[in-house]
Design a protein around this motif. Sequence first.
Motif, short mmCIF file in Angstrom:
data_model
loop_
_atom_site.label_atom_id
_atom_site.label_comp_id
_atom_site.label_asym_id
_atom_site.label_seq_id
_atom_site.Cartn_x
_atom_site.Cartn_y
_atom_site.Cartn_z
N ARG A 1 0.82 -1.21 0.00
CA ARG A 1 0.00 0.00 0.00
C ARG A 1 0.86 1.27 0.00
O ARG A 1 0.40 2.32 -0.44
N LYS B 1 -9.84 3.97 -1.09
CA LYS B 1 -10.53 2.71 -1.41
C LYS B 1 -9.82 1.96 -2.53
O LYS B 1 -9.66 0.73 -2.47
N ALA B 2 -9.34 2.67 -3.55
CA ALA B 2 -8.64 2.02 -4.66
C ALA B 2 -7.36 1.34 -4.17
O ALA B 2 -7.05 0.21 -4.59
N LYS C 1 -6.72 0.27 -1.04
CA LYS C 1 -7.09 -0.86 -0.19
C LYS C 1 -7.65 -2.02 -1.02
O LYS C 1 -7.39 -3.17 -0.71
N ASP C 2 -8.40 -1.72 -2.06
CA ASP C 2 -8.93 -2.78 -2.92
C ASP C 2 -7.81 -3.48 -3.69
O ASP C 2 -7.85 -4.69 -3.89
N PRO D 1 -5.43 -5.81 -0.57
CA PRO D 1 -6.26 -6.17 0.59
C PRO D 1 -5.45 -6.81 1.71
O PRO D 1 -4.41 -7.44 1.48
#
Length: 108
Positions: A60, A98-99, A101-102, A105
């Motif tokens: 991340r 969100k992008a 984390k998606d 994961p």
Amino acid sequence: MSLDHEAIYKAYAGTVVSIDDGTGAFDKDGKSVSLDSSLVTAARTTLDAEAAAVKYKTDRTTNGSTTYDTIGNQLDMLYADMLAGKLDTTGTWATHIKAVKDANPKPS
């Protein structure tokens, strides 16, 4: 012969203090420590599992295909979202997070 130093230190924590690929593992007194390959293999398995459990964090931030933007840019996104009245899931910052984390994961 190449020894798995990290796994040996984990398997023999508090016992092995030095390792030489040519001569083996040694305790604090310089005495040779006999290595059990099943203990070293188990330690390597544990180390690999521990690394996999936190890999998403580096994915991340630095290594992933989709990473977090800089803090400054994230603050700019939040400020722009505040001015636009988009402090919800439709805002630029929220969709960016969100992008990331998606794409990276957490393991279950």
